[in-house]
Design a protein around this motif. Structure first.
Motif, PDB file in Angstrom:
ATOM      1  N   ARG A   2     -15.915  11.949 -35.065  1.00 41.90           N
ATOM      2  CA  ARG A   2     -15.086  12.546 -33.998  1.00 41.90           C
ATOM      3  C   ARG A   2     -14.006  11.853 -33.794  1.00 41.90           C
ATOM      4  NH1 ARG A   2     -15.802  16.233 -29.083  1.00 41.90           N
ATOM      5  NH2 ARG A   2     -15.169  14.946 -27.352  1.00 41.90           N
ATOM      6  N   LEU A   3     -14.063  10.567 -33.693  1.00 41.56           N
ATOM      7  CA  LEU A   3     -12.891   9.775 -33.241  1.00 41.56           C
ATOM      8  C   LEU A   3     -11.795   9.853 -34.326  1.00 41.56           C
ATOM      9  CD1 LEU A   3     -11.546   7.713 -31.313  1.00 41.56           C
ATOM     10  CD2 LEU A   3     -12.829   5.851 -32.729  1.00 41.56           C
ATOM     11  N   LYS A   5     -11.377  12.367 -36.501  1.00 41.22           N
ATOM     12  CA  LYS A   5     -10.626  13.833 -36.353  1.00 41.22           C
ATOM     13  C   LYS A   5      -9.760  13.690 -35.230  1.00 41.22           C
ATOM     14  CE  LYS A   5     -14.658  16.486 -38.136  1.00 41.22           C
ATOM     15  NZ  LYS A   5     -15.572  17.394 -37.622  1.00 41.22           N
ATOM     16  N   TYR A   6     -10.087  13.209 -33.896  1.00 39.09           N
ATOM     17  CA  TYR A   6      -9.283  12.983 -32.900  1.00 39.09           C
ATOM     18  C   TYR A   6      -8.083  12.212 -33.172  1.00 39.09           C
ATOM     19  CZ  TYR A   6      -7.550  11.428 -28.216  1.00 39.09           C
ATOM     20  OH  TYR A   6      -6.941  10.985 -27.175  1.00 39.09           O
ATOM     21  N   LEU A   9      -5.598  14.531 -35.955  1.00 44.52           N
ATOM     22  CA  LEU A   9      -5.106  15.454 -35.301  1.00 44.52           C
ATOM     23  C   LEU A   9      -4.203  15.400 -34.260  1.00 44.52           C
ATOM     24  CD1 LEU A   9      -8.360  17.785 -34.761  1.00 44.52           C
ATOM     25  CD2 LEU A   9      -6.373  18.241 -35.966  1.00 44.52           C
ATOM     26  N   VAL A  10      -4.355  14.475 -33.272  1.00 45.28           N
ATOM     27  CA  VAL A  10      -3.189  14.032 -32.404  1.00 45.28           C
ATOM     28  C   VAL A  10      -1.994  13.504 -32.961  1.00 45.28           C
ATOM     29  CG1 VAL A  10      -2.828  12.359 -30.188  1.00 45.28           C
ATOM     30  CG2 VAL A  10      -4.938  13.787 -30.400  1.00 45.28           C
ATOM     31  N   ILE A  13      -0.349  16.300 -35.317  1.00 44.49           N
ATOM     32  CA  ILE A  13       0.495  17.577 -34.620  1.00 44.49           C
ATOM     33  C   ILE A  13       1.462  16.967 -33.935  1.00 44.49           C
ATOM     34  CG2 ILE A  13      -0.223  19.311 -32.818  1.00 44.49           C
ATOM     35  CD1 ILE A  13      -2.647  19.595 -33.784  1.00 44.49           C
ATOM     36  N   SER A  14       1.230  15.868 -33.135  1.00 41.76           N
ATOM     37  CA  SER A  14       2.373  15.255 -32.371  1.00 41.76           C
ATOM     38  C   SER A  14       3.687  14.717 -33.009  1.00 41.76           C
ATOM     39  CB  SER A  14       1.967  14.108 -31.401  1.00 41.76           C
ATOM     40  OG  SER A  14       1.444  13.199 -32.016  1.00 41.76           O
ATOM     41  N   LEU A  17       5.482  18.340 -33.857  1.00 44.84           N
ATOM     42  CA  LEU A  17       6.042  18.892 -32.782  1.00 44.84           C
ATOM     43  C   LEU A  17       7.257  18.056 -32.363  1.00 44.84           C
ATOM     44  CD1 LEU A  17       2.843  19.723 -30.402  1.00 44.84           C
ATOM     45  CD2 LEU A  17       4.406  21.436 -31.607  1.00 44.84           C
ATOM     46  N   LEU A  18       7.184  16.642 -32.452  1.00 39.97           N
ATOM     47  CA  LEU A  18       8.084  15.942 -32.053  1.00 39.97           C
ATOM     48  C   LEU A  18       9.612  15.951 -33.106  1.00 39.97           C
ATOM     49  CD1 LEU A  18       6.790  12.256 -31.069  1.00 39.97           C
ATOM     50  CD2 LEU A  18       8.442  13.864 -29.742  1.00 39.97           C
ATOM     51  N   LEU A  21      11.154  19.017 -32.138  1.00 41.11           N
ATOM     52  CA  LEU A  21      11.997  18.600 -30.926  1.00 41.11           C
ATOM     53  C   LEU A  21      13.259  18.148 -31.267  1.00 41.11           C
ATOM     54  CD1 LEU A  21       9.350  17.918 -28.174  1.00 41.11           C
ATOM     55  CD2 LEU A  21      10.807  19.926 -28.137  1.00 41.11           C
ATOM     56  N   LEU A 149      11.801   1.898 -36.754  1.00 44.05           N
ATOM     57  CA  LEU A 149      11.018   3.071 -36.542  1.00 44.05           C
ATOM     58  C   LEU A 149      11.719   4.392 -36.966  1.00 44.05           C
ATOM     59  CD1 LEU A 149       9.187   2.656 -33.104  1.00 44.05           C
ATOM     60  CD2 LEU A 149       8.001   2.973 -35.310  1.00 44.05           C
ATOM     61  N   MET A 156      10.368   9.796 -33.950  1.00 44.88           N
ATOM     62  CA  MET A 156      10.391   8.927 -32.900  1.00 44.88           C
ATOM     63  C   MET A 156      11.867   9.067 -32.183  1.00 44.88           C
ATOM     64  SD  MET A 156       7.436   7.817 -32.257  1.00 44.88           S
ATOM     65  CE  MET A 156       7.615   6.441 -31.302  1.00 44.88           C
ATOM     66  N   LEU A 158      13.714  10.950 -30.536  1.00 45.94           N
ATOM     67  CA  LEU A 158      13.801  11.572 -29.343  1.00 45.94           C
ATOM     68  C   LEU A 158      13.520  10.703 -28.193  1.00 45.94           C
ATOM     69  CD1 LEU A 158      14.509  14.338 -28.265  1.00 45.94           C
ATOM     70  CD2 LEU A 158      12.125  14.646 -27.969  1.00 45.94           C
ATOM     71  N   CYS A 159      12.811   9.741 -28.512  1.00 49.14           N
ATOM     72  CA  CYS A 159      12.520   8.688 -27.209  1.00 49.14           C
ATOM     73  C   CYS A 159      13.778   7.934 -26.943  1.00 49.14           C
ATOM     74  CB  CYS A 159      11.585   7.447 -27.926  1.00 49.14           C
ATOM     75  SG  CYS A 159      10.018   8.145 -28.607  1.00 49.14           S
TER      76      CYS A 159
END
Lengths: 321, 475
Positions: A2-3, A5-6, A9-10, A13-14, A17-18, A21, A149, A156, A158-159
């Motif tokens: 589960r960890l 996968k978590y 996925l995070v 997907i991030s 999305l970033l 953006l 980076l 990254m 956008l930071c």
């Protein structure tokens, strides 16, 4: 399980999305600005210029190429930008030379803090999409710890954009443009410095750091190698401005110019420094002041570049401006 | 190393992975070595001071436990003296010397300037000395058994999530956790990661953003404009310091929780407090518990023959010492005294949270009054000296220059202030009503991923990444 996968996925997907953006950010920024940003022109523009102006905001809103060209009959571009110091001034020149024929003249304007390399890159976000360029990559990797980076994790980027840049990008995406425009890198500057005037004392202790000196030498050597006439300037400031470091910086600059046979045009004592109607604020000329100064500068440039012919024939009309 | 640094981003997964890969018997070694590495990222030599204090207190604990009568008290006092002595030397030495020179100058009318060198304060010293003192006092009071394992005791002091800025953990809470077997639990780890992300948001998105505004205004408060100054004093600095410190605490809590350790929650939405007494039971809870257990209660007990006066004296001493703990300078002492004055008034007039909370109007008025008082007292906290504090109050109340155009007239200021205030409101509402459910409870995988994605995007899109260490590191 589960960890894992978590985390997967995070992260994925991030990252996606970033990245999206970042694309929107760049699109919004380019749609917002009426005036092509110098970084973009130097790195992806195709036009060759006879004269390049380098400097900070005191170049970008002081020199209008329209008036300069009307006197010199040359083709110039103002590659000045807010916050540029010697590092970015030299970077603009090196990037330009990668893709263009060398200019006949380079005019470099030095603000009092031009040699302060403690804040090397004013707006790193402007260079993100150009990290493929070796000059840009070298400078960014040298002065910005997070450039590594950006190179390998471009989402990254956008930071690094600040609030105002993000707002400009949003406004650009909404179809809004910046209010003031410009011409060939020059940016209009509104406002008039009104009385009562105080004295504007700057107690900062600026020096020419060894790193800055090395970069300045590189700039001089580059111009020499390409047979480009190099001229240094200290553009006008309102006469009530006092910099603690001015005498030291100017003396150092003068010595460097003498040693390298470079003209140094110091407009600090010019009569236009006493005319508040020509200033938007104590350090920056307004649009009218830029017109006056550009003509003065053009006449002075002419003394050193009498034999230079433009690479272009008649290239502009009043409609361009 | 700072929590908001690339170094920590690399360090954290490595130390966590090593922790779970190490057999239970040797996990204390992994954590201890990791904590040493974490601490030595600053000034490596200062770890020797930490080792010295650990040794002194470890031996003191064993000696107190094995001794009887007066000897126990003597050993306790030696241990406390060592800790306080080292703290005072590093924290207050330069200030004391500078002020001694000033006093001598006044007395002798000659120009005295005593030679001194600015001494760099070992980071986290104020926190781990207090944690060590709480250990020896609890052993002395026989509420805690002396820890026989030097490594476990060292880990109690050096546990990296709380090493640099707390929470100050009681030995009863933290020590037993180092010997308990911690299993690899995905739900607990995800919860810990979410708490850390929320901490980063508070620090990097809110506190650092406020920091730019606050620093700009405090550079020249007399000329900043009264409207900007008012917003800075009432909103931006109080939330900067809250989000900075509670953000750090959340990161520490989350990092510990990932490995299975539960630390004290240091903040409980303090800006919703109805009285100042309630505020100090919700702000920096571990420090205030420490002062209550080891300064206020013993002093009040000792002076109980004075009646109600004993409470007032204990309150004044406690908060003055708390002010001094926060830093050198009259501003911190004044800050502490102000809290003592208001708390004394609340105690004298028996103003109770439970009574005020019965009516919505009274509760709202109480919250507004408490927040305003705390915000104004924080001016002393933020100012570099008394002169600057006076400049701020003068610009707010005497030589005022209130113009809304200072804010709305400049679009950059308006945008920056609006974004900052929006984040403050969203965070306060989230913390008050949703944080527990969202961060601590388990959800389906899709919901966990969604929550985390929102936080990551907020962090990376709105974070300020060019700065600033945690404010409380200076203490």
């Amino acid at each position: 399980m589960r960890l894992i996968k978590y985390i997967l996925l995070v992260c994925t997907i991030s990252a996606g999305l970033l990245s999206a953006l970042v694309v929107f950010y760049r699109k919004g920024q380019s749609q917002f600005f009426k005036v092509e940003q110098p970084v973009k022109e130097m790195l992806s523009g195709t036009e060759n210029f006879d004269v390049l102006f380098l400097g900070s905001s005191r170049m970008s809103c002081h020199v209008n190429p329209f008036f300069v060209d009307s006197i010199t009959q040359l083709n110039s571009y103002n590659a000045g930008h807010s916050g540029f110091n010697i590092i970015e001034m030299n970077l603009m020149l090196q990037c330009y030379l990668e893709r263009h024929i060398p200019p006949k003249v380079v005019v470099a304007d030095f603000a009092i803090n031009a040699f302060d390399t403690h804040h090397p890159i004013y707006s790193p976000v402007d260079y993100f999409e150009y990290m493929y360029d070796r000059n840009v990559a070298n400078v960014m990797l040298k002065y910005h710890e997070r450039a590594h980076l950006w190179k390998y994790l471009p989402f990254m980027q956008l930071c690094e954009a600040d609030e105002m840049q993000k707002v400009q990008a949003v406004m650009g995406l909404l179809g809004k443009k910046e209010r003031l425009g410009g011409y060939r890198g020059y940016t209009y500057n509104e406002g008039v410095l009104m009385p009562p005037f105080g004295t504007y004392n700057d107690e900062s202790n600026f020096t020419i750091t060894p790193d800055a000196l090395k970069i300045l030498d590189h700039l001089i050597a580059t111009c020499s190698k390409n047979k480009t006439k190099l001229i240094f300037t200290y553009s006008p400031e309102f006469y009530l401005v006092h910099h603690k470091s001015e005498a030291r910086i100017v003396a150092s600059l003068q010595a460097i110019c003498n040693a390298n046979n470079i003209p140094f045009l110091n407009y600090r004592q010019s009569e236009l420094c006493r005319q508040n109607a020509l200033f938007a604020d104590p350090l920056h000329l307004n649009t009218k002041g830029a017109e006056v100064y550009s003509k003065v500068l053009a006449c002075d440039i002419n003394k050193y570049v009498k034999d230079v012919n433009s690479v272009h024939s008649a290239y502009y009309t009043t409609n361009d401006y | 190393m700072l929590f908001n640094s690339l170094q920590f981003l690399a360090f954290f997964p490595v130390i966590t992975a090593l922790y779970f890969l190490t057999p239970h018997r040797f996990r204390w070694i992994t954590l201890l070595l990791g904590s040493c590495y974490f601490y030595m990222a600053y000034v490596p030599q200062y770890v020797l001071i930490l080792f010295f204090l650990i040794l002194v207190d470890y031996i003191a604990g064993l000696t107190i436990s094995a001794s009887k009568g007066r000897k126990r008290k003597v050993v306790l006092l030696i241990s406390i003296a060592c800790n306080i002595g080292i703290l005072c030397f590093f924290k207050y030495f330069t200030y004391i010397i500078a002020n001694s020179g000033f006093v001598l100058h006044i007395l002798s009318d000659r120009n005295f300037s005593l030679p001194h060198q600015n001494i760099l304060l070992p980071i986290g010293l104020s926190f781990h000395t207090f944690q060590a003192i709480s250990y020896t006092i609890e052993v002395y009071r026989k509420k805690q058994k002396a820890e026989k394992h030097l490594g476990i005791y060292a880990l109690y002091i050096m546990f990296y999530p709380q090493l640099l800025a707390g929470p100050i953990e009681s030995p009863q809470n933290l020590l037993p956790q180092f010997t308990q077997r911690k299993s690899f639990n995905s739900n607990r780890i995800i919860s810990g990661l979410k708490i850390m992300m929320f901490g980063f948001i508070k620090k990097v998105v809110i506190a650092d953003r406020m920091g730019f505004i606050v620093n700009q205004v405090y550079q020249n408060p007399a000329n900043a404009g009264s409207m900007k100054l008012l917003l800075t004093v009432l909103i931006f600095f109080p939330f900067q310091i809250y989000c900075d410190f509670s953000g750090y605490s959340s990161i520490a809590l989350g990092a510990a929780r990932v490995m299975g350790f539960e630390l004290t929650d240091n903040f409980k939405t303090p800006y919703f407090s109805v009285t100042t007494i309630e505020f100090w039971s919700r702000w920096h809870i571990s420090l205030n518990n420490w002062f209550r257990n080891y300064v206020y209660k013993p002093l009040a007990m000792r002076l109980r023959w004075m009646g109600r006066l004993s409470i007032l004296i204990a309150v004044f001493v406690t908060f003055t010492l708390s002010g001094i703990w926060h830093g050198v300078g009259w501003t911190f002492i004044l800050f502490g005294i102000m809290q003592a004055v208001v708390i004394s008034i609340e105690l004298y007039f028996k103003i109770k949270t439970s009574e005020l909370s019965k009516s919505l109007l009274h509760k709202t008025a109480g919250i507004a009054a408490t927040c305003t008082f705390i915000a104004l007292s924080l001016v002393f906290f933020r100012s570099v000296n008394l002169h600057q504090s006076m400049e701020v109050f003068s610009a707010l109340f005497v030589h005022t220059n209130y113009r809304t155009s200072d804010i709305v007239g400049n679009k950059y200021t308006l945008i920056a202030y609006s974004i900052a205030i929006s984040f403050v409101i969203l965070t306060m509402v989230f913390e008050k009503y949703s944080a527990r459910a969202v961060l601590y409870r388990n959800h389906t995988l899709q919901k966990e991923v969604s929550i985390s994605l929102v936080m990551v995007l907020i962090l990376l899109s709105f974070g300020v990444f060019n700065s600033l260490s945690f404010i409380y590191f200076q203490f």
